[in-house]
Design a protein around this motif. Structure first.
Motif: not given
Length: 230
Positions: A78-82, A95-98, A165-170, A191-200
């Motif tokens: 998941g880290y690699v994909a992001l 993307v779904v990470t686990l 970097d997470f801000h670049h992910i839309q 915390n990462v979910q909060e940084l993502l524009a479209n994260g859950t």
């Protein structure tokens, strides 16, 4: 059907996902591969790094002419994909990470690296040593441990993904974490979910970190829910 790429974690290999793939094949064109130095590619030279594995993923997509696939990345996968998505936006559809660890720091990485001592694993957890040998080979498994430990120490000094970097992910990103995961914290995932524009962020009851401890049928249903809404 949509293309779905499954990415394995650190110390892992594509063979770990055979049962999952069989259950997902009726719904997707499922693809998977081994990152350099792992599984069928365990004789590959050179250091491990997230950047190298991101290029493995990019090359795999180019070779198989896969455009904007769905991604399921377990742990490091998941880290690699992001990381790739942060560098080249809109590479994926979703993307779904686990169980992906995001909080890499010097102290934490040193702690994780200490656990990857082949001699201690053979002595204290021989069953796990045998499992790693089955994935990477009788000789190569120790090299995989050494290179992974070195990569973790480097991540502790310089994480491949910073907050900006997470801000670049839309694209949509769904973060899954098992409630019994002792490697990844709820806080770092939230915390990462909060940084993502479209994260859950989805909390999975009674799931542990190791992929072989995840209930396959429950994982299948969760992936279908997230990838094929409605």
């Amino acid at each position: 059907m949509k293309n779905l790429i499954i990415l394995h974690g650190a110390l892992g290999a594509k063979i770990q996902f055979e049962e999952l793939i069989s259950k997902l094949t009726p719904h997707f064109n499922v693809h998977t591969f081994d990152f350099d130095g792992h599984g069928t590619k365990s004789d590959t030279e050179g250091d491990f790094s997230i950047e190298r594995f991101a290029q493995n993923l990019k090359k795999f997509m180019e070779q198989h002419e896969i455009h904007k696939p769905l991604i399921f990345g377990y742990s490091m996968g998941g880290y690699v994909a992001l990381r790739l998505e942060s560098l080249e936006t809109r590479t994926f559809e979703k993307v779904v990470t686990l169980g992906t660890k995001f909080d890499w720091n010097k102290e934490g990485s040193e702690k994780e690296a200490e656990l990857l001592n082949a001699g201690k694993i053979e002595e204290k957890v021989p069953a796990y040593a045998s499992y790693l040998k089955s994935l990477h080979g009788e000789k190569e498994w120790k090299t995989v441990l050494e290179k992974t430990a070195k990569m973790m120490l480097e991540l502790g000094k310089k994480p491949s993904l910073r907050p900006y970097d997470f801000h670049h992910i839309q694209i949509p990103v769904h973060l899954l974490r098992g409630s019994l995961d002792t490697m990844v914290t709820e806080d770092e995932t939230a915390n990462v979910q909060e940084l993502l524009a479209n994260g859950t962020f989805h909390k999975m009851t009674d799931w542990k970190h190791p992929i072989d401890k995840i209930p396959t049928e429950e994982l299948v249903q969760e992936l279908l829910r997230l990838f094929l809404p409605g």
